[in-house]
Design a protein around this motif. Sequence first.
Motif, mmCIF file in Angstrom:
data_model
loop_
_atom_site.group_PDB
_atom_site.id
_atom_site.type_symbol
_atom_site.label_atom_id
_atom_site.label_comp_id
_atom_site.label_asym_id
_atom_site.label_seq_id
_atom_site.Cartn_x
_atom_site.Cartn_y
_atom_site.Cartn_z
ATOM 1 N N ASN A 152 -7.534 0.373 11.412
ATOM 2 C CA ASN A 152 -6.166 -0.079 11.629
ATOM 3 C C ASN A 152 -5.330 0.492 10.471
ATOM 4 O OD1 ASN A 152 -3.741 -1.457 11.683
ATOM 5 N ND2 ASN A 152 -4.657 -3.488 11.989
ATOM 6 N N ILE A 153 -4.435 1.426 10.790
ATOM 7 C CA ILE A 153 -3.673 2.080 9.711
ATOM 8 C C ILE A 153 -2.175 1.824 9.833
ATOM 9 C CG2 ILE A 153 -5.346 3.871 9.124
ATOM 10 C CD1 ILE A 153 -3.607 5.743 10.972
ATOM 11 N N ASN A 154 -1.802 0.740 10.491
ATOM 12 C CA ASN A 154 -0.370 0.399 10.506
ATOM 13 C C ASN A 154 0.106 0.084 9.096
ATOM 14 O OD1 ASN A 154 -1.123 -1.073 13.551
ATOM 15 N ND2 ASN A 154 0.557 0.401 13.363
ATOM 16 N N ILE A 155 1.354 0.459 8.822
ATOM 17 C CA ILE A 155 1.941 0.165 7.513
ATOM 18 C C ILE A 155 2.113 -1.345 7.367
ATOM 19 C CG2 ILE A 155 4.095 0.368 6.185
ATOM 20 C CD1 ILE A 155 2.350 2.883 6.067
ATOM 21 N N TYR A 156 1.666 -1.863 6.222
ATOM 22 C CA TYR A 156 1.778 -3.296 5.940
ATOM 23 C C TYR A 156 3.217 -3.542 5.465
ATOM 24 C CZ TYR A 156 -0.077 -7.819 4.259
ATOM 25 O OH TYR A 156 -0.351 -9.147 4.048
ATOM 26 N N ARG A 157 4.081 -3.742 6.448
ATOM 27 C CA ARG A 157 5.531 -3.784 6.194
ATOM 28 C C ARG A 157 5.995 -5.105 5.621
ATOM 29 N NH1 ARG A 157 9.516 -6.012 9.771
ATOM 30 N NH2 ARG A 157 7.698 -6.551 11.027
ATOM 31 N N ASP A 158 5.460 -6.216 6.161
ATOM 32 C CA ASP A 158 5.952 -7.540 5.777
ATOM 33 C C ASP A 158 4.779 -8.372 5.258
ATOM 34 O OD1 ASP A 158 8.590 -9.466 6.663
ATOM 35 O OD2 ASP A 158 6.688 -10.493 6.229
ATOM 36 N N PRO A 159 4.950 -9.027 4.101
ATOM 37 C CA PRO A 159 3.816 -9.729 3.481
ATOM 38 C C PRO A 159 3.277 -10.878 4.330
ATOM 39 C CG PRO A 159 5.883 -10.365 2.425
ATOM 40 C CD PRO A 159 6.197 -9.211 3.345
ATOM 41 N N ARG A 160 4.064 -11.321 5.322
ATOM 42 C CA ARG A 160 3.607 -12.448 6.151
ATOM 43 C C ARG A 160 2.650 -12.020 7.251
ATOM 44 N NH1 ARG A 160 9.853 -14.105 6.919
ATOM 45 N NH2 ARG A 160 9.957 -11.855 6.532
ATOM 46 N N TRP A 161 2.567 -10.738 7.517
ATOM 47 C CA TRP A 161 1.790 -10.260 8.671
ATOM 48 C C TRP A 161 0.318 -10.694 8.574
ATOM 49 C CZ3 TRP A 161 -0.142 -4.654 9.726
ATOM 50 C CH2 TRP A 161 -0.573 -4.558 11.055
ATOM 51 N N GLY A 162 -0.152 -11.365 9.603
ATOM 52 C CA GLY A 162 -1.525 -11.899 9.608
ATOM 53 C C GLY A 162 -2.601 -10.833 9.620
ATOM 54 N N ARG A 163 -2.244 -9.614 10.044
ATOM 55 C CA ARG A 163 -3.230 -8.540 10.102
ATOM 56 C C ARG A 163 -3.059 -7.534 8.983
ATOM 57 N NH1 ARG A 163 -4.137 -6.414 16.210
ATOM 58 N NH2 ARG A 163 -6.144 -5.882 15.288
ATOM 59 N N GLY A 164 -2.171 -7.821 8.027
ATOM 60 C CA GLY A 164 -2.005 -6.908 6.892
ATOM 61 C C GLY A 164 -3.329 -6.668 6.195
ATOM 62 N N GLN A 165 -4.170 -7.717 6.143
ATOM 63 C CA GLN A 165 -5.494 -7.612 5.523
ATOM 64 C C GLN A 165 -6.357 -6.504 6.126
ATOM 65 O OE1 GLN A 165 -8.377 -10.700 6.916
ATOM 66 N NE2 GLN A 165 -6.603 -11.690 7.822
ATOM 67 N N GLU A 166 -6.117 -6.159 7.406
ATOM 68 C CA GLU A 166 -6.935 -5.150 8.092
ATOM 69 C C GLU A 166 -6.545 -3.739 7.702
ATOM 70 O OE1 GLU A 166 -6.726 -5.513 12.356
ATOM 71 O OE2 GLU A 166 -6.639 -7.688 12.226
ATOM 72 N N THR A 167 -5.400 -3.608 7.038
ATOM 73 C CA THR A 167 -4.849 -2.274 6.789
ATOM 74 C C THR A 167 -5.078 -1.834 5.340
ATOM 75 O OG1 THR A 167 -2.659 -2.921 5.945
ATOM 76 C CG2 THR A 167 -2.966 -2.954 8.344
ATOM 77 N N PRO A 168 -4.870 -0.544 5.058
ATOM 78 C CA PRO A 168 -4.948 -0.083 3.667
ATOM 79 C C PRO A 168 -3.677 -0.359 2.869
ATOM 80 C CG PRO A 168 -5.315 1.699 5.265
ATOM 81 C CD PRO A 168 -4.742 0.561 6.001
ATOM 82 N N GLY A 169 -2.747 -1.128 3.416
ATOM 83 C CA GLY A 169 -1.590 -1.520 2.617
ATOM 84 C C GLY A 169 -0.279 -0.915 3.089
ATOM 85 N N GLU A 170 0.680 -0.844 2.156
ATOM 86 C CA GLU A 170 2.058 -0.536 2.538
ATOM 87 C C GLU A 170 2.467 0.919 2.357
ATOM 88 O OE1 GLU A 170 4.250 -3.054 -0.149
ATOM 89 O OE2 GLU A 170 4.468 -1.474 -1.659
ATOM 90 N N ASP A 171 1.627 1.711 1.728
ATOM 91 C CA ASP A 171 2.058 3.063 1.388
ATOM 92 C C ASP A 171 1.535 4.100 2.389
ATOM 93 O OD1 ASP A 171 3.265 4.788 -0.934
ATOM 94 O OD2 ASP A 171 1.454 5.785 -0.206
ATOM 95 N N PRO A 172 2.408 4.958 2.914
ATOM 96 C CA PRO A 172 1.967 5.931 3.921
ATOM 97 C C PRO A 172 0.932 6.926 3.407
ATOM 98 C CG PRO A 172 4.380 5.899 3.752
ATOM 99 C CD PRO A 172 3.861 4.991 2.685
ATOM 100 N N VAL A 173 1.021 7.302 2.131
ATOM 101 C CA VAL A 173 0.045 8.257 1.600
ATOM 102 C C VAL A 173 -1.330 7.593 1.474
ATOM 103 C CG1 VAL A 173 -0.601 9.624 -0.438
ATOM 104 C CG2 VAL A 173 1.755 9.674 0.434
#
Length: 779
Positions: A152-173
């Motif tokens: 899951n490589i969606n950008i972690y845009r908002d700190p409330r997102w329940g699936r942010g944990q699944e991603t590598p974080g907020e930075d596109p690089v």
Amino acid sequence: MASIAVVLVLQALLCVTALSAQPQYACNPNSGSIQSYAFCNTSLDLTDRVRDLISRLTVQEKILQLVNNASAIPRLGITSYEWWQEALHGIAYSPGVQFGGNVPSATSFPQTILTAASFNTTLFYRIAQAISTEGRAMYNLGNSGATFWSPNINIYRDPRWGRGQETPGEDPVLSGTYGINFVRGLQEDNEPYSDTNAGLSRLKVSALCKHFTAYDLESWNGAERYNFNALVTQQDLMDTYNPPFQSCVQEGHVSGIMCSYNRFNGVPNCANSNFLTSTLRNDWGFIGYIVSDCDAVSLIYDVTKYASSPEDAVADVLKAGMDLNCGSYMTQHAQTAYQAGKINDFDLDRALTNLFTVRMRLGLFDGDPKTQPYGTLGKSDICSDEHQQLALEAACQGIVLLKNEGRSLPLSQGSVKTLAVIGPNANATINMLGNYHGNPCKYVTPLQGLQIYVSTVFSPGCASVACPDDHLISAAVDTATKADAVVLVVGLDITQETETLDRTSLLLPGQQQQLITRVASAVKVPVILVIMCGGPVDILFAKDDSRISSILWVGYPGEAGGVAISQVLFGHYNPGGRLPVTWYPENFTKISMLDMNMRPNTSTGYPGRTHRFYTGPTVFQFGEGLSYSSFQYNFTSAPRQLNVITSSNQSSWSESQKSSHTRNAYSFFLQAEDSRCEVLQFPLKITVSNRGPHAGSHSVLLYHTPPKSSPTGSPKQQLIEFTRLHLEAGSETSVAFTIRPCNHLSTVRKDGSRVFHGGMHTLSVGDVHHHLRVMQVHW
Ligand SMILES: *[C@@H]1O[C@H](CO)[C@@H](O)[C@H](O)[C@H]1NC(C)=O
Ligand SMILES: *[C@@H]1O[C@H](CO)[C@@H](O)[C@H](O)[C@H]1NC(C)=O
Ligand SMILES: *[C@@H]1O[C@H](CO)[C@@H](O)[C@H](O)[C@H]1NC(C)=O
Ligand SMILES: *[C@@H]1O[C@H](CO)[C@@H](O)[C@H](O)[C@H]1NC(C)=O
Ligand SMILES: *[C@@H]1O[C@H](CO)[C@@H](O)[C@H](O)[C@H]1NC(C)=O
Ligand SMILES: *[C@@H]1O[C@H](CO)[C@@H](O)[C@H](O)[C@H]1NC(C)=O
Ligand SMILES: *[C@@H]1O[C@H](CO)[C@@H](O)[C@H](O)[C@H]1NC(C)=O
Ligand SMILES: *[C@@H]1O[C@H](CO)[C@@H](O)[C@H](O)[C@H]1NC(C)=O
């Protein structure tokens, strides 16, 4: 849909008992005449084999292949195939994965967000390689398919997102780099594939990048991911939401993409031919299959009424370029769509070509898997010592030290005779996994990990992570007063943040803050706060409280989390992780979660998002992370000036000024596609020295600040590249980066085009800056 998700979880759990002991494959050598079909002939070209197979199918048979549980075609010796397997941070519960029998468990690596914090590309690759070995072994044993719907490589845009944990974080690089390495680790055959043969090369297992695109919201204030219409500017799409997917396709050579639930500027992503066909396949050269998120096709008629009938929904997605429907909508409505002339054989065959190509690249039409590459992988390759060791290493590498007053860490076994271990996650087992997990090989809880080092006294302080009341706090305070140091393990779990569940607050749940403060004010010994969570929490109160000496963020550290935490606390491992996401203060939740803009808006007071754009105060910043040692940087080799020659097709860079030739020297730009870009590339050398008393690993994050004269909407800073190194105490090393200015030092304009501007650019590592003048020179 929520209800479907529940059913699937139940299904996944029930599957524990329903085991098939044989892998599913076609072209079984024992099935007589069947293996004489051309599609079974491994000496023919893959494209010819796929064409042969499709030419033998009836329309009804074709339609039954367009869903995740693809039917068998017994007359051709083709078995049924379940496409849906999950492997986000280890082989996970999913419809196609069965734990039990030969395979009771699989290695559970840290949740993605913690692995990302290591900023170690080798680690990203190695974890995926271990997962694909376990996945292929499970396929051989009949416990799994070979198509995994990760990462899951969606950008972690908002700190409330329940699936942010699944991603590598907020930075596109960072997300793109993670995606490339994870995909290659899953897919690569014995040798890393070359960029030229990648399209049809053999796959160890198939990876998939999801969810395409601009998907990062579960449920907020009445908006659900199923009906959310993301309003996104072309600028944000081109420099934030899409780059990780582009990397995943072009450098990861991923064989699968999942289109997401949400609409994008009004159009459902799975029905967007602009995205699925023009961008993915034509512009980026994607070769693989596109699957809908589960039941996303039905939403197009049932929920959003984007299509005016179920048949139109089916036609919309197939014509847009989607190939596979997770769910059963296709099997229900494709036949009538075909009869009504809304879809034709060309549409079906296009999708089937992509689907069977992936199955064949996996070797599922090559006869007995035991005789093929990876055929010998089996039970002993799952939960092997090597993989479990890697799970531990990964957790150690990701853990982030956020505060260490008076160097109270590392703890010394000599002076801490008794350690108080307190908090709702202090003896966590399954809470260490985060979502999308499987059944781990074993657990070592934080308490058990610490008990390896010292004797402990334990008190949970809260009945659960939700910590609804304070009735256990007094007992915890008593426990704390009996010890030489206190470790509080607090945070979140999947009752607070998960798929379908976004948070509404960034504070620690319930009475956790009260627990921490009361313990800290009752003792005179070091108090160490360990935060176990995926998304950021506002713990400003603890950061500012001098009685709390140290703070560590441990993500969801996976099955070996307790060992990793204790190794870090006792200095067996010197922490080197860095936050992959901005930690915002609680009042950030005043911002609408539906606002997809990355850039701030001064007229509305909107602060923007992520380290690249956010203008407000933070609790901790992207990239923050301490060590028991201290590291210093120096730019040792870098040009001070770059000359872009504008009157011919040549360019060069040099140390010397050529001011006599310049006119309006800064006010120009190059399009990223400009042929002069290539020669502007230059090497950059940075020395890194470990000035502290401990050896340690350290990630060097190289940033770019665009010139002040850049157009509005340019990022404050952007990550160029990163690398992780190990340095002995007192030692120094040199790292080299290759800077491609039109790529690394460029910004995206409102129309979505990427340009490299003249002016004074700044390169930064830590607090060391290097200025680079970029000017045009007329010959
Ligand atoms: C497979 O294809 C090759 C190349 O066309 C051919 O020589 C061979 O006879 C075929 N094998 C079978 C079993 O049909
Ligand atoms: C696929 O799933 C549908 C819905 O659960 C079910 O009716 C059908 O029998 C399944 N097909 C196969 C091949 O398992
Ligand atoms: C900690 O958790 C482990 C694993 O669930 C359990 O065996 C142990 O009893 C727990 N320890 C305490 C003190 O509750
Ligand atoms: C939150 O509070 C800080 C400090 O009071 C302020 O600077 C910031 O603008 C606020 N943010 C929002 C989103 O209201
Ligand atoms: C800022 O917000 C206002 C009001 O919504 C809007 O009209 C304007 O276009 C926005 N500006 C930018 C740069 O997005
Ligand atoms: C950085 O490099 C310069 C030039 O080589 C040298 O003079 C300076 O001492 C170095 N600084 C550090 C902190 O190493
Ligand atoms: C620059 O390159 C273009 C395309 O290759 C060519 O048409 C043009 O003549 C070149 N201009 C100069 C000044 O060399
Ligand atoms: C990066 O990860 C790999 C795999 O775990 C490990 O061997 C290596 O030491 C790590 N590099 C650093 C500098 O920590």
